[in-house]
Design a protein around this motif. Structure first.
Motif, PDB file in Angstrom:
ATOM      1  N   GLU A  37       0.792  -1.219   0.000  1.00 33.34           N
ATOM      2  CA  GLU A  37       0.000   0.000   0.000  1.00 33.34           C
ATOM      3  C   GLU A  37       0.832   1.281   0.000  1.00 33.34           C
ATOM      4  O   GLU A  37       0.267   2.368  -0.098  1.00 33.34           O
ATOM      5  CB  GLU A  37      -0.911   0.032   1.234  1.00 33.34           C
ATOM      6  CG  GLU A  37      -1.955  -1.059   1.251  1.00 33.34           C
ATOM      7  CD  GLU A  37      -2.765  -1.066   2.537  1.00 33.34           C
ATOM      8  OE1 GLU A  37      -3.735  -1.832   2.612  1.00 33.34           O
ATOM      9  OE2 GLU A  37      -2.406  -0.317   3.463  1.00 33.34           O
ATOM     10  N   THR A  38       2.144   1.177   0.095  1.00 29.27           N
ATOM     11  CA  THR A  38       2.941   2.387   0.333  1.00 29.27           C
ATOM     12  C   THR A  38       3.174   3.216  -0.930  1.00 29.27           C
ATOM     13  O   THR A  38       3.128   4.437  -0.876  1.00 29.27           O
ATOM     14  CB  THR A  38       4.303   2.014   0.944  1.00 29.27           C
ATOM     15  OG1 THR A  38       4.984   1.104   0.077  1.00 29.27           O
ATOM     16  CG2 THR A  38       4.109   1.351   2.305  1.00 29.27           C
ATOM     17  N   SER A  39       3.433   2.578  -2.069  1.00 29.84           N
ATOM     18  CA  SER A  39       3.797   3.327  -3.273  1.00 29.84           C
ATOM     19  C   SER A  39       2.547   3.800  -4.011  1.00 29.84           C
ATOM     20  O   SER A  39       1.960   3.074  -4.814  1.00 29.84           O
ATOM     21  CB  SER A  39       4.659   2.467  -4.207  1.00 29.84           C
ATOM     22  OG  SER A  39       4.999   3.206  -5.363  1.00 29.84           O
ATOM     23  N   SER A  40       2.134   5.027  -3.731  1.00 31.62           N
ATOM     24  CA  SER A  40       0.946   5.577  -4.379  1.00 31.62           C
ATOM     25  C   SER A  40       1.143   5.734  -5.882  1.00 31.62           C
ATOM     26  O   SER A  40       0.209   5.539  -6.663  1.00 31.62           O
ATOM     27  CB  SER A  40       0.604   6.932  -3.750  1.00 31.62           C
ATOM     28  OG  SER A  40       0.361   6.797  -2.369  1.00 31.62           O
ATOM     29  N   VAL A  41       2.349   6.078  -6.291  1.00 36.45           N
ATOM     30  CA  VAL A  41       2.618   6.301  -7.716  1.00 36.45           C
ATOM     31  C   VAL A  41       2.428   5.008  -8.511  1.00 36.45           C
ATOM     32  O   VAL A  41       1.768   4.994  -9.562  1.00 36.45           O
ATOM     33  CB  VAL A  41       4.045   6.845  -7.908  1.00 36.45           C
ATOM     34  CG1 VAL A  41       4.388   6.924  -9.394  1.00 36.45           C
ATOM     35  CG2 VAL A  41       4.183   8.216  -7.265  1.00 36.45           C
ATOM     36  N   LEU A  42       2.978   3.906  -8.016  1.00 35.09           N
ATOM     37  CA  LEU A  42       2.867   2.641  -8.740  1.00 35.09           C
ATOM     38  C   LEU A  42       1.444   2.094  -8.717  1.00 35.09           C
ATOM     39  O   LEU A  42       0.982   1.486  -9.694  1.00 35.09           O
ATOM     40  CB  LEU A  42       3.841   1.620  -8.142  1.00 35.09           C
ATOM     41  CG  LEU A  42       5.320   1.964  -8.297  1.00 35.09           C
ATOM     42  CD1 LEU A  42       6.196   0.908  -7.650  1.00 35.09           C
ATOM     43  CD2 LEU A  42       5.689   2.120  -9.771  1.00 35.09           C
ATOM     44  N   LEU A  43       0.727   2.296  -7.622  1.00 32.96           N
ATOM     45  CA  LEU A  43      -0.672   1.874  -7.571  1.00 32.96           C
ATOM     46  C   LEU A  43      -1.514   2.700  -8.539  1.00 32.96           C
ATOM     47  O   LEU A  43      -2.419   2.167  -9.196  1.00 32.96           O
ATOM     48  CB  LEU A  43      -1.210   2.023  -6.146  1.00 32.96           C
ATOM     49  CG  LEU A  43      -0.652   1.035  -5.123  1.00 32.96           C
ATOM     50  CD1 LEU A  43      -1.105   1.422  -3.718  1.00 32.96           C
ATOM     51  CD2 LEU A  43      -1.084  -0.388  -5.440  1.00 32.96           C
ATOM     52  N   LEU A  44      -1.208   3.988  -8.642  1.00 28.55           N
ATOM     53  CA  LEU A  44      -1.921   4.846  -9.591  1.00 28.55           C
ATOM     54  C   LEU A  44      -1.660   4.404 -11.023  1.00 28.55           C
ATOM     55  O   LEU A  44      -2.584   4.349 -11.848  1.00 28.55           O
ATOM     56  CB  LEU A  44      -1.498   6.294  -9.387  1.00 28.55           C
ATOM     57  CG  LEU A  44      -2.145   7.330 -10.311  1.00 28.55           C
ATOM     58  CD1 LEU A  44      -3.649   7.349 -10.121  1.00 28.55           C
ATOM     59  CD2 LEU A  44      -1.562   8.717 -10.046  1.00 28.55           C
ATOM     60  N   LEU A  45      -0.418   4.054 -11.331  1.00 31.85           N
ATOM     61  CA  LEU A  45      -0.098   3.570 -12.679  1.00 31.85           C
ATOM     62  C   LEU A  45      -0.844   2.270 -12.977  1.00 31.85           C
ATOM     63  O   LEU A  45      -1.362   2.081 -14.085  1.00 31.85           O
ATOM     64  CB  LEU A  45       1.415   3.357 -12.811  1.00 31.85           C
ATOM     65  CG  LEU A  45       2.274   4.625 -12.850  1.00 31.85           C
ATOM     66  CD1 LEU A  45       3.760   4.261 -12.891  1.00 31.85           C
ATOM     67  CD2 LEU A  45       1.916   5.482 -14.062  1.00 31.85           C
ATOM     68  N   GLY A  46      -0.900   1.378 -11.999  1.00 35.78           N
ATOM     69  CA  GLY A  46      -1.643   0.147 -12.193  1.00 35.78           C
ATOM     70  C   GLY A  46      -3.123   0.397 -12.402  1.00 35.78           C
ATOM     71  O   GLY A  46      -3.767  -0.253 -13.231  1.00 35.78           O
ATOM     72  N   GLY A  47      -3.675   1.360 -11.667  1.00 40.74           N
ATOM     73  CA  GLY A  47      -5.083   1.691 -11.846  1.00 40.74           C
ATOM     74  C   GLY A  47      -5.378   2.295 -13.207  1.00 40.74           C
ATOM     75  O   GLY A  47      -6.398   1.973 -13.835  1.00 40.74           O
ATOM     76  N   VAL A  48      -4.494   3.175 -13.676  1.00 37.76           N
ATOM     77  CA  VAL A  48      -4.664   3.754 -15.015  1.00 37.76           C
ATOM     78  C   VAL A  48      -4.596   2.659 -16.080  1.00 37.76           C
ATOM     79  O   VAL A  48      -5.348   2.678 -17.067  1.00 37.76           O
ATOM     80  CB  VAL A  48      -3.591   4.835 -15.263  1.00 37.76           C
ATOM     81  CG1 VAL A  48      -3.609   5.300 -16.713  1.00 37.76           C
ATOM     82  CG2 VAL A  48      -3.810   6.017 -14.321  1.00 37.76           C
ATOM     83  N   PHE A  49      -3.722   1.686 -15.885  1.00 39.06           N
ATOM     84  CA  PHE A  49      -3.632   0.555 -16.818  1.00 39.06           C
ATOM     85  C   PHE A  49      -4.955  -0.210 -16.866  1.00 39.06           C
ATOM     86  O   PHE A  49      -5.430  -0.580 -17.947  1.00 39.06           O
ATOM     87  CB  PHE A  49      -2.494  -0.377 -16.383  1.00 39.06           C
ATOM     88  CG  PHE A  49      -2.469  -1.697 -17.101  1.00 39.06           C
ATOM     89  CD1 PHE A  49      -1.975  -1.787 -18.392  1.00 39.06           C
ATOM     90  CD2 PHE A  49      -2.934  -2.851 -16.480  1.00 39.06           C
ATOM     91  CE1 PHE A  49      -1.952  -3.003 -19.063  1.00 39.06           C
ATOM     92  CE2 PHE A  49      -2.914  -4.067 -17.131  1.00 39.06           C
ATOM     93  CZ  PHE A  49      -2.419  -4.150 -18.430  1.00 39.06           C
ATOM     94  N   LEU A  50      -5.575  -0.440 -15.714  1.00 37.63           N
ATOM     95  CA  LEU A  50      -6.847  -1.170 -15.684  1.00 37.63           C
ATOM     96  C   LEU A  50      -7.957  -0.378 -16.372  1.00 37.63           C
ATOM     97  O   LEU A  50      -8.796  -0.958 -17.074  1.00 37.63           O
ATOM     98  CB  LEU A  50      -7.239  -1.477 -14.249  1.00 37.63           C
ATOM     99  CG  LEU A  50      -6.361  -2.477 -13.494  1.00 37.63           C
ATOM    100  CD1 LEU A  50      -6.893  -2.693 -12.083  1.00 37.63           C
ATOM    101  CD2 LEU A  50      -6.284  -3.815 -14.235  1.00 37.63           C
TER     102      LEU A  50
END
Length: 340
Positions: A201-214
């Motif tokens: 849960e820590t890396s907001s940037v990478l989670l955001l990139l994954g969400g944009v990919f979805l």
């Protein structure tokens, strides 16, 4: 004479099976997962493996008992449940408790309702809440990232993280709840993920990139994450910046927007949890309402509740409301309105 053999529809087919969707979501989680292993070490990888294997093995056992195809445990749904559960746990969580949480998520959260597509609650969040209630000490034993775990032993020697299994520390939300804002780290460092917290849960940037990919791959719809993040940002801005002006209260009684957005499970929930196709509404209007109400619950639990993090509880409560929202937000059938 023409040998005419009529066939029934549907006639449109594509490769977007449930298995395909599950592994697309896992692919989107990979960057944040790899970063979590880099940040917290191989013990975090053991947490992921234990949760994943427990969910798959439990799913296989349930299918065997119900005399269904055991190979269906590899359709990706059980693995994704274990993956999300692991990402919401402390990095150095005991493997035996990972297995307990994974088994509970599959049996109680999924198979008791009839299996894939029938569950009322998000299985991963149900498993996390069970672990939090039953094992509160282990669930609040957070680890400092290895990059920050340098400890001065004496004047001439510095022990690095290579000599330790890990060091404990409070999360950002926990630190804020305890000290009301003292010693907060800057927002850029918070967004990059170099702080204590759950494994994924820590890396907001990478989670955001994954969400944009979805969203780009049309695995999820934009309505839920946009409404969730917008309402959470709006209410946190209003209470943090305007509340002291209106009521003369202390500004740091409420967490600033940066904490609400970039810490805890906010972005993991926005793109990977509340967008669950089974437990969320299907209409766009319903999804906007669902995401906004979930954000209000998250803010309320974080601001007034006993737990610093409120995502898992908010998700389960809104899972109960999802059928009602779905019913209220259904569009009227064509021709249902009488002519005047």
């Amino acid at each position: 004479m023409i040998n005419y053999q009529p066939d029934s529809g549907p006639f449109t087919h594509n490769d977007r099976s449930s298995t395909h969707l599950m592994y697309q979501v896992i692919l989107a989680l990979l960057p944040a997962t790899i970063f979590g292993i880099y940040l917290f070490g191989m013990q975090a990888a053991m947490t992921l493996i234990a949760c994943g294997l427990a969910c798959i093995a439990t799913e296989a056992l349930c299918l065997f008992i119900m005399r269904k195809r055991v190979v269906a445990c590899l359709d990706g749904s059980a693995l994704l449940t274990g993956w999300l559960l692991a990402m919401s746990l402390p990095p150095h969580f005991p493997p035996i408790l990972c297995a307990v949480g994974g088994a509970f998520a599959i049996v109680i959260g999924k198979q008791c309702y009839g299996g894939l597509g029938q569950n009322l609650f998000n299985p991963a969040m149900l498993g996390r809440v069970m672990l939090l209630i039953c094992f509160p000490l282990e669930m609040t034993d957070w680890s400092v990232p290895f990059s920050q775990a340098d400890v001065v032993v004496d004047d001439n020697m510095i022990q690095t993280w290579l000599h330790f299994d890990g060091m404990t520390s409070a999360t950002i939300l926990g630190e804020f709840a305890s000290h009301h804002g003292s010693g907060l780290i800057p927002s850029p460092a918070m967004a990059l993920g170099h702080h204590a917290g759950s494994f994924g849960e820590t890396s907001s940037v990478l989670l955001l990139l994954g969400g944009v990919f979805l969203i780009y791959r049309r695995i999820i719809h934009w309505a839920i994450p946009v409404s969730f993040l917008s309402i959470l940002l709006l209410i946190s801005c209003v209470t943090y910046y305007l509340f002291p002006l209106m009521f003369g209260g202390a500004a740091l009684h409420f967490a600033p927007p940066s904490i609400h957005i970039f810490s805890g499970a906010t972005l993991l929930a926005a793109f990977f949890i509340i967008t669950d196709l089974v437990t969320s509404p299907t209409t766009q209007k319903g999804q906007l309402v669902y995401g906004g109400l979930t954000a209000l619950l998250v803010w309320a639990i974080r601001s007034f509740g006993s737990y610093p993090e409120g995502v898992a509880f908010a998700v389960l409560l809104m899972n109960c409301m999802s059928p009602i929202i779905e019913q209220l937000c259904q569009p009227k059938p064509f021709g249902s309105q009488e002519a005047v």
